[in-house]
Scaffold this motif. Structure first.
Motif, PDB file in Angstrom:
ATOM      1  N   PHE A  24       0.765  -1.196  -0.022  1.00 27.83           N
ATOM      2  CA  PHE A  24      -0.079   0.111   0.033  1.00 27.83           C
ATOM      3  C   PHE A  24       0.792   1.217  -0.044  1.00 27.83           C
ATOM      4  CE2 PHE A  24       0.893  -0.749   4.411  1.00 27.83           C
ATOM      5  CZ  PHE A  24       0.958   0.413   4.916  1.00 27.83           C
ATOM      6  N   GLY A  25       0.328   2.248  -0.659  1.00 27.04           N
ATOM      7  CA  GLY A  25       1.015   3.647  -0.167  1.00 27.04           C
ATOM      8  C   GLY A  25       0.017   4.847  -0.543  1.00 27.04           C
ATOM      9  N   ASP A  26       0.751   5.984  -0.298  1.00 26.26           N
ATOM     10  CA  ASP A  26      -0.158   7.321  -0.419  1.00 26.26           C
ATOM     11  C   ASP A  26      -0.059   7.899  -1.987  1.00 26.26           C
ATOM     12  OD1 ASP A  26      -1.267   6.543   2.053  1.00 26.26           O
ATOM     13  OD2 ASP A  26      -0.244   8.165   3.160  1.00 26.26           O
ATOM     14  N   TYR A  27      -0.680   7.864  -2.502  1.00 27.98           N
ATOM     15  CA  TYR A  27      -0.442   8.518  -3.801  1.00 27.98           C
ATOM     16  C   TYR A  27      -0.894   9.764  -3.893  1.00 27.98           C
ATOM     17  CZ  TYR A  27      -0.541   8.423  -8.856  1.00 27.98           C
ATOM     18  OH  TYR A  27      -0.323   8.981 -10.446  1.00 27.98           O
ATOM     19  N   ASP A  28      -0.013  10.620  -4.232  1.00 27.18           N
ATOM     20  CA  ASP A  28      -0.192  12.189  -4.392  1.00 27.18           C
ATOM     21  C   ASP A  28      -0.722  12.528  -5.875  1.00 27.18           C
ATOM     22  OD1 ASP A  28      -0.394  15.012  -4.340  1.00 27.18           O
ATOM     23  OD2 ASP A  28       1.710  15.116  -3.402  1.00 27.18           O
ATOM     24  N   LEU A  29      -1.835  12.854  -6.140  1.00 24.46           N
ATOM     25  CA  LEU A  29      -2.266  13.285  -7.464  1.00 24.46           C
ATOM     26  C   LEU A  29      -1.888  14.519  -8.170  1.00 24.46           C
ATOM     27  CD1 LEU A  29      -5.807  11.645  -6.897  1.00 24.46           C
ATOM     28  CD2 LEU A  29      -4.160  10.932  -8.662  1.00 24.46           C
ATOM     29  N   GLN A  30      -1.231  15.534  -7.093  1.00 19.54           N
ATOM     30  CA  GLN A  30      -0.806  16.839  -7.481  1.00 19.54           C
ATOM     31  C   GLN A  30      -0.129  16.911  -8.698  1.00 19.54           C
ATOM     32  OE1 GLN A  30      -2.470  19.737  -5.909  1.00 19.54           O
ATOM     33  NE2 GLN A  30      -1.718  20.437  -7.976  1.00 19.54           N
ATOM     34  N   PRO A  31       0.975  16.024  -8.745  1.00 22.12           N
ATOM     35  CA  PRO A  31       1.984  16.178 -10.094  1.00 22.12           C
ATOM     36  C   PRO A  31       1.045  15.949 -11.408  1.00 22.12           C
ATOM     37  CG  PRO A  31       2.878  14.923  -8.245  1.00 22.12           C
ATOM     38  CD  PRO A  31       1.525  15.103  -7.964  1.00 22.12           C
ATOM     39  N   LEU A  32      -0.019  14.947 -11.187  1.00 15.82           N
ATOM     40  CA  LEU A  32      -0.998  14.696 -12.504  1.00 15.82           C
ATOM     41  C   LEU A  32      -1.752  15.824 -12.409  1.00 15.82           C
ATOM     42  CD1 LEU A  32      -1.807  12.416 -14.381  1.00 15.82           C
ATOM     43  CD2 LEU A  32      -3.682  11.854 -12.725  1.00 15.82           C
ATOM     44  N   ILE A  33      -2.418  16.338 -11.576  1.00 15.66           N
ATOM     45  CA  ILE A  33      -3.111  17.564 -12.019  1.00 15.66           C
ATOM     46  C   ILE A  33      -2.465  18.688 -12.330  1.00 15.66           C
ATOM     47  CG2 ILE A  33      -4.487  19.378 -10.524  1.00 15.66           C
ATOM     48  CD1 ILE A  33      -5.289  16.977  -8.611  1.00 15.66           C
ATOM     49  N   ASP A  34      -1.075  19.065 -12.031  1.00 13.29           N
ATOM     50  CA  ASP A  34      -0.347  20.103 -12.537  1.00 13.29           C
ATOM     51  C   ASP A  34      -0.338  20.014 -13.908  1.00 13.29           C
ATOM     52  OD1 ASP A  34      -0.110  20.986 -10.048  1.00 13.29           O
ATOM     53  OD2 ASP A  34       2.004  20.351  -9.585  1.00 13.29           O
ATOM     54  N   ARG A  35      -0.392  18.862 -14.904  1.00 13.82           N
ATOM     55  CA  ARG A  35      -0.224  18.791 -16.169  1.00 13.82           C
ATOM     56  C   ARG A  35      -1.364  19.404 -16.758  1.00 13.82           C
ATOM     57  NH1 ARG A  35       1.064  12.198 -16.918  1.00 13.82           N
ATOM     58  NH2 ARG A  35       3.044  12.255 -15.750  1.00 13.82           N
ATOM     59  N   GLN A  36      -2.489  19.652 -16.055  1.00 13.36           N
ATOM     60  CA  GLN A  36      -3.580  20.555 -16.697  1.00 13.36           C
ATOM     61  C   GLN A  36      -4.139  20.076 -18.125  1.00 13.36           C
ATOM     62  OE1 GLN A  36      -5.240  23.262 -14.902  1.00 13.36           O
ATOM     63  NE2 GLN A  36      -4.060  22.083 -13.377  1.00 13.36           N
ATOM     64  N   THR A  37      -4.016  18.679 -18.129  1.00  8.88           N
ATOM     65  CA  THR A  37      -4.754  18.008 -19.048  1.00  8.88           C
ATOM     66  C   THR A  37      -6.156  18.112 -18.994  1.00  8.88           C
ATOM     67  OG1 THR A  37      -4.702  15.885 -18.324  1.00  8.88           O
ATOM     68  CG2 THR A  37      -2.647  16.507 -19.878  1.00  8.88           C
ATOM     69  N   GLU A  38      -6.986  17.822 -20.074  1.00 11.04           N
ATOM     70  CA  GLU A  38      -8.512  18.016 -20.270  1.00 11.04           C
ATOM     71  C   GLU A  38      -9.182  16.841 -18.830  1.00 11.04           C
ATOM     72  OE1 GLU A  38     -12.114  17.709 -23.141  1.00 11.04           O
ATOM     73  OE2 GLU A  38     -10.226  18.039 -23.758  1.00 11.04           O
ATOM     74  N   LEU A  39      -8.474  15.848 -19.068  1.00 11.83           N
ATOM     75  CA  LEU A  39      -9.310  14.812 -17.958  1.00 11.83           C
ATOM     76  C   LEU A  39      -8.766  15.101 -16.606  1.00 11.83           C
ATOM     77  CD1 LEU A  39      -8.985  11.579 -19.989  1.00 11.83           C
ATOM     78  CD2 LEU A  39     -11.021  12.620 -19.393  1.00 11.83           C
TER      79      LEU A  39
END
Length: 89
Positions: A24-39
């Motif tokens: 298990f682990g804590d996954y930080d979505l911020q780097p993905l969100i920082d990409r600012q793609t449409e989805l």
């Protein structure tokens, strides 16, 4: 093949993910969100972010965004954020 078997919201853009290999682990979505793609732009809204669900072991949202459990597992391992649960007999 690694699958996500449980997911829980922890705090601001962090999900605790449990995998089929007892890790298990804590996954930080911020780097993905920082990409600012449409989805991923929808994940800026905490209410929407919390609408995640699991489908066939992948992390998904209603807009069609689907994140590969294998890629998340690999990233967490590379960042030394993957932990293993000990089995109790």
């Amino acid at each position: 093949m690694i699958k996500i078997i449980q997911a829980h919201y922890v705090q601001q853009r962090i999900l605790r993910l449990y995998f089929s290999d007892n890790s298990f682990g804590d996954y930080d979505l911020q780097p993905l969100i920082d990409r600012q793609t449409e989805l991923v732009m929808a994940l800026n809204d905490d209410v929407y972010l919390k609408q995640f669900f699991l489908e066939l072991g992948a992390l998904c949202w209603p807009n069609g965004l689907e994140l590969s459990p294998g890629n998340i597992h690999r990233k967490l391992a590379e960042q030394h954020q993957l932990h293993y649960q000990t089995k109790v007999a």
